[in-house]
Design a protein around this motif. Sequence first.
Motif, PDB file in Angstrom:
ATOM      1  N   LEU A  23       0.860  -1.182   0.015  1.00 41.29           N
ATOM      2  CA  LEU A  23      -0.128  -0.065  -0.103  1.00 41.29           C
ATOM      3  C   LEU A  23       0.952   1.350  -0.119  1.00 41.29           C
ATOM      4  N   VAL A  24       2.123   1.334   0.270  1.00 42.96           N
ATOM      5  CA  VAL A  24       2.949   2.377   0.485  1.00 42.96           C
ATOM      6  C   VAL A  24       3.171   2.831  -0.956  1.00 42.96           C
ATOM      7  N   GLY A  25       2.829   4.425  -1.209  1.00 46.44           N
ATOM      8  CA  GLY A  25       2.935   5.113  -2.254  1.00 46.44           C
ATOM      9  C   GLY A  25       1.490   5.178  -2.937  1.00 46.44           C
ATOM     10  N   ARG A  26       0.483   4.392  -2.361  1.00 40.05           N
ATOM     11  CA  ARG A  26      -1.033   4.699  -2.845  1.00 40.05           C
ATOM     12  C   ARG A  26      -1.729   5.621  -1.976  1.00 40.05           C
ATOM     13  N   GLU A  27      -2.821   5.696  -2.431  1.00 42.59           N
ATOM     14  CA  GLU A  27      -3.680   7.016  -1.709  1.00 42.59           C
ATOM     15  C   GLU A  27      -5.165   6.205  -0.991  1.00 42.59           C
ATOM     16  N   CYS A  28      -5.425   6.730   0.053  1.00 39.40           N
ATOM     17  CA  CYS A  28      -6.844   6.508   0.511  1.00 39.40           C
ATOM     18  C   CYS A  28      -7.566   7.665   0.754  1.00 39.40           C
ATOM     19  N   VAL A  29      -8.781   7.590   1.212  1.00 39.44           N
ATOM     20  CA  VAL A  29      -9.676   8.748   1.223  1.00 39.44           C
ATOM     21  C   VAL A  29     -10.245   8.946   2.405  1.00 39.44           C
ATOM     22  N   LEU A  30     -10.058  10.123   2.843  1.00 38.92           N
ATOM     23  CA  LEU A  30     -10.269  10.383   4.451  1.00 38.92           C
ATOM     24  C   LEU A  30     -11.879  10.403   4.436  1.00 38.92           C
ATOM     25  N   PRO A  31     -12.543   9.461   5.345  1.00 36.68           N
ATOM     26  CA  PRO A  31     -13.831   9.628   5.522  1.00 36.68           C
ATOM     27  C   PRO A  31     -14.500  11.130   5.985  1.00 36.68           C
ATOM     28  N   LEU A  32     -15.679  11.241   6.002  1.00 34.40           N
ATOM     29  CA  LEU A  32     -16.581  12.573   6.315  1.00 34.40           C
ATOM     30  C   LEU A  32     -16.002  13.838   5.407  1.00 34.40           C
ATOM     31  N   VAL A  33     -14.693  13.502   5.180  1.00 31.65           N
ATOM     32  CA  VAL A  33     -14.140  14.807   4.444  1.00 31.65           C
ATOM     33  C   VAL A  33     -13.908  14.626   2.784  1.00 31.65           C
ATOM     34  N   GLY A  34     -13.500  13.445   2.606  1.00 28.04           N
ATOM     35  CA  GLY A  34     -13.235  13.224   1.147  1.00 28.04           C
ATOM     36  C   GLY A  34     -11.748  13.455   0.681  1.00 28.04           C
ATOM     37  N   ARG A  35     -10.948  14.060   1.114  1.00 25.80           N
ATOM     38  CA  ARG A  35      -9.457  14.324   1.008  1.00 25.80           C
ATOM     39  C   ARG A  35      -8.623  13.190   0.890  1.00 25.80           C
ATOM     40  N   ARG A  36      -7.875  13.116  -0.407  1.00 26.65           N
ATOM     41  CA  ARG A  36      -7.032  12.120  -0.572  1.00 26.65           C
ATOM     42  C   ARG A  36      -5.592  12.045   0.502  1.00 26.65           C
ATOM     43  N   LEU A  37      -5.225  11.091   1.047  1.00 20.41           N
ATOM     44  CA  LEU A  37      -4.284  10.926   1.771  1.00 20.41           C
ATOM     45  C   LEU A  37      -3.350  10.029   1.197  1.00 20.41           C
ATOM     46  N   PRO A  38      -1.954  10.474   1.305  1.00 19.39           N
ATOM     47  CA  PRO A  38      -0.966   9.487   0.902  1.00 19.39           C
ATOM     48  C   PRO A  38      -0.753   8.458   1.969  1.00 19.39           C
ATOM     49  N   ILE A  39      -0.414   7.333   1.528  1.00 24.99           N
ATOM     50  CA  ILE A  39       0.028   6.405   2.523  1.00 24.99           C
ATOM     51  C   ILE A  39       1.569   6.352   2.571  1.00 24.99           C
ATOM     52  N   ILE A  40       2.075   6.676   3.664  1.00 22.90           N
ATOM     53  CA  ILE A  40       3.622   6.494   3.787  1.00 22.90           C
ATOM     54  C   ILE A  40       4.152   5.634   4.662  1.00 22.90           C
ATOM     55  N   ALA A  41       5.651   5.349   4.458  1.00 22.44           N
ATOM     56  CA  ALA A  41       6.204   4.653   5.341  1.00 22.44           C
ATOM     57  C   ALA A  41       7.056   5.299   6.214  1.00 22.44           C
ATOM     58  N   ASP A  42       7.123   5.065   7.592  1.00 24.11           N
ATOM     59  CA  ASP A  42       7.867   5.668   8.571  1.00 24.11           C
ATOM     60  C   ASP A  42       8.141   4.783   9.866  1.00 24.11           C
ATOM     61  N   GLU A  43       9.383   4.807  10.027  1.00 32.57           N
ATOM     62  CA  GLU A  43       9.898   3.838  11.186  1.00 32.57           C
ATOM     63  C   GLU A  43       9.452   4.167  12.596  1.00 32.57           C
ATOM     64  N   HIS A  44       8.663   5.356  12.509  1.00 33.43           N
ATOM     65  CA  HIS A  44       8.055   5.820  13.945  1.00 33.43           C
ATOM     66  C   HIS A  44       6.977   5.169  14.199  1.00 33.43           C
ATOM     67  N   VAL A  45       6.269   4.517  13.157  1.00 35.50           N
ATOM     68  CA  VAL A  45       4.826   3.626  13.382  1.00 35.50           C
ATOM     69  C   VAL A  45       5.364   2.461  14.168  1.00 35.50           C
ATOM     70  N   ASP A  46       4.607   2.327  15.263  1.00 31.87           N
ATOM     71  CA  ASP A  46       4.704   0.910  16.007  1.00 31.87           C
ATOM     72  C   ASP A  46       3.496   0.058  15.414  1.00 31.87           C
ATOM     73  N   PRO A  47       4.064  -1.015  14.818  1.00 33.41           N
ATOM     74  CA  PRO A  47       3.213  -1.999  13.900  1.00 33.41           C
ATOM     75  C   PRO A  47       2.339  -2.770  14.976  1.00 33.41           C
ATOM     76  N   GLU A  48       2.542  -2.736  16.473  1.00 36.45           N
ATOM     77  CA  GLU A  48       1.909  -3.530  17.259  1.00 36.45           C
ATOM     78  C   GLU A  48       0.867  -2.522  18.149  1.00 36.45           C
ATOM     79  N   PHE A  49       0.759  -1.331  17.628  1.00 29.09           N
ATOM     80  CA  PHE A  49      -0.364  -0.550  18.195  1.00 29.09           C
ATOM     81  C   PHE A  49      -1.734  -0.652  17.173  1.00 29.09           C
TER      82      PHE A  49
END
Length: 867
Positions: A249-275
């Motif tokens: 999914l990295v590099g693709r886009e998703c849509v923000l519910p209720l708003v409709g804004r397109r959001l990039p899906i990015i990769a970042d090491e600060h994200v905790d995969p366990e949360f």
Amino acid sequence: MTDQARKALEETTRWDPSGVEERIFGRWLEGGYFHPEATGTAEENYSISIPPPNVTGALHMGHALNGTVQDVLTRVNRMRGRNTLWLPGTDHASIAVHAVLEKELRKEGVSRHDLGRERFLERAWDWKERHGSLIIQQFKRLGASVDYERERFTMDPGYVRAVYEVFVSLYEKGYIYRDHYIVNWDVGSRSVISDLEVENREVTDRLFSIAYPLADGSGEVVIATVRPETMLADTAVAVNPGDERYTHLVGRECVLPLVGRRLPIIADEHVDPEFGTGALKITPAHDPNDFEIGRAHGLEEISVIGEDGRLTEAAGERFAGLTVAEAQEAVVEALREGGHLRGEEEYTHSVPFSHRSGERIEPLISLQWFCRMDELAKPAIEVVERDEVRIQPEQWKRVYLEWMRNIRPWCISRQLWWGHRIPVWYGPDGEEIVARSEEQARERARERGIAPDSLRQDEDVLDTWFSSALWPFATLGWPDDTADLRAFYPTDFLTTARDILFLWVARMVMMGLEFTGKIPFRDVYVHSVIQARDGRRMSKSLGTGIDPLDEIEVHGADALRFGLLAMSSSQDVRYSDAKVQQGRDLANKLWNASRLILLNAAEVEPAPPGPDAPIEDRWIASRLQRAIEEIAGDLERYDFSHAALELYRFFWSEFCDWYLEIAKPRLYERDPGVSATLLWALEQTLALAHPLIPFVTEEIYRYLRELAPGERAEMLVVHPFPEADPSLVDEAAEAELERWIELTRDVRRWRDLVGVPAGAVLPARVAGDGPTPHELVARLARLRLGEDGGEVLATVGPLELFASDEIDAIQVRERVERRRQKLREEVERAERKLANRGFVEKAPAEVVEAERERLAAYREELASLEG
């Protein structure tokens, strides 16, 4: 002693601090003893700058402990002849003053904004004039020997000049800058607060799982959040680059519910995969971690929460104007209606709250003033590593260094009116002019071709801790080269609570080094926190507060001072009424013993005993030297508890229970030798005790001066502090007399064991060719030595004790046998316990050692009863 003084002393049968303390303190002030001249150098002199209490404050138990510790050291050094300054003052306490005044305004139905800045500040200054020095006056009740003539306030004109000098200097060096940055916004005070003013609490929230559809319609990515209301400001979704679930999914886009804004899906090491689901909504404007990720990836920063804690128009018509809590419910309902909610569950986590207002912190991006700290921190780390600034207990040195090595920029602006207004002016086109005064700002505006009348000053004030960081040197006249600054800076000592080690202590070290080139103080003592009697924190709102002034009213200042010192340690401790009572008992004992000596001693000059003096006189002189050395050493090590308890032990046990009891017959005969020794020992003891319990010692000294011939200090406050004299240490006298004291104790214990009536005098003799005991044994153990009484009831040391008409010999033997049996059982129990490897290996070392000590004591007592 004059007849009038003798009569007064005869009539004053007990120590009553009420009234006396006020009179004594008045004499100290009249004598000018607390007001040193600015002569000599800081190396020769001794100085302490009081940690400035808030101008809104009243004396609480933390102030009382802190003040007592400082006063002890101030008095010791003054008595040692050093030019000593303890400088008092108060802090303007921006947020605290706003809280007090805005509460008053709410009662009147208006806000500070209705009043306007000028009228609000007039009101603040009026409040300060009426209430601002209350706490300094309360310090007098404690006996604090600060220089009341030098009292300072962090908004004195000279202090304001120092603050602006520091700000401009740091700005010109590039350390101070203005930036949009994520801050801790306190909705309660409507101001930013620092990380150090934030307290984290465990809170149970709801964790929502929300589906964000992929922009190409091929599926969805589910994120988890406890703050669905902030999703309206999302600008990305992030996953960990090592999380294989989302790699495609990295590099693709998703849509923000209720708003409709397109959001990039990015990769970042600060994200905790366990949360949660491992996919994280990124809201740079409303989360500090998201802010850092957003800056790293160049994401847009959209704010939907305002400074009033309500959602703004950027949140959309449906949500604008709602509080954060209302918006969360509305957003969740909208998600449910739209079919985006995938689940919810309870989630307990740590949430930041304002230490000031108690409100939940709202992270916001705001235009604020910051100070870059890394350059300032480096020398402040080095002086602590080298122990040029010594932080005690040692554990706090490590905490200080760890924090300093990871220091972050300091947000120094606050959205308040009371305080040091930031010395920055803006031109009509946003030009920044930083100046030390408005006059200088106008001059600099002319130089840049800007109309001076078009300038407007920044509305914000500086963080209170910015000005407090200058306290040790700004209070002495810096930036001018004043006599006070030369005489008393650097200061010698600072005592503080651990919660402001970073807020204040570290910043004083940094600013002191930067602007004076010297450390601000040599020693930092982090004192314990005195808790309520039940172990909770002291708090008026919790009903656990203990007012030190109430305790002084009941027990006297000396009792409270002694109690606080005795209960202090490197750990937090519960308030001990027993320790305060111990202090009161010591004051009473000191008064009664001194009264006995002064009313019965011959009129001779106090003097230590000579080498041919009776052994008891040489013994007390020797023991006094030991006490002086130990207590002085404790104070040097800042071991105030041990110093207080050692003073109590020496005076109560050795001076009164033993020496005074031994010396009474000679004293009542007005023997010059014992009178000289007693008066000398009393004077030395008064001087030794004075820094800890100043009032009762000063009052006794007043009577002592009436009696003792020779020149002496007018008041004890400036009497020389005792120094141990090695020539008076008499180990032989100590060993011999303590042998007889221990024998007396043994006989007394035997009498108690077998129930000998208190007034009964028993016949006794020395068994065999043993040495004749000192007369104290016969008198204090109530024996008739050299007299046979028939049947020997017991042998205690070298003594045989005989039956008499006043005791029942059969009953004595029965009691002794019962005690022997009890001791045999205890010895057997302790031996079994210590033979158990599990106990010895697993129990705490101190518990095992205590058991061994009990066993040794049982065996020793059993041997004495079977001998």
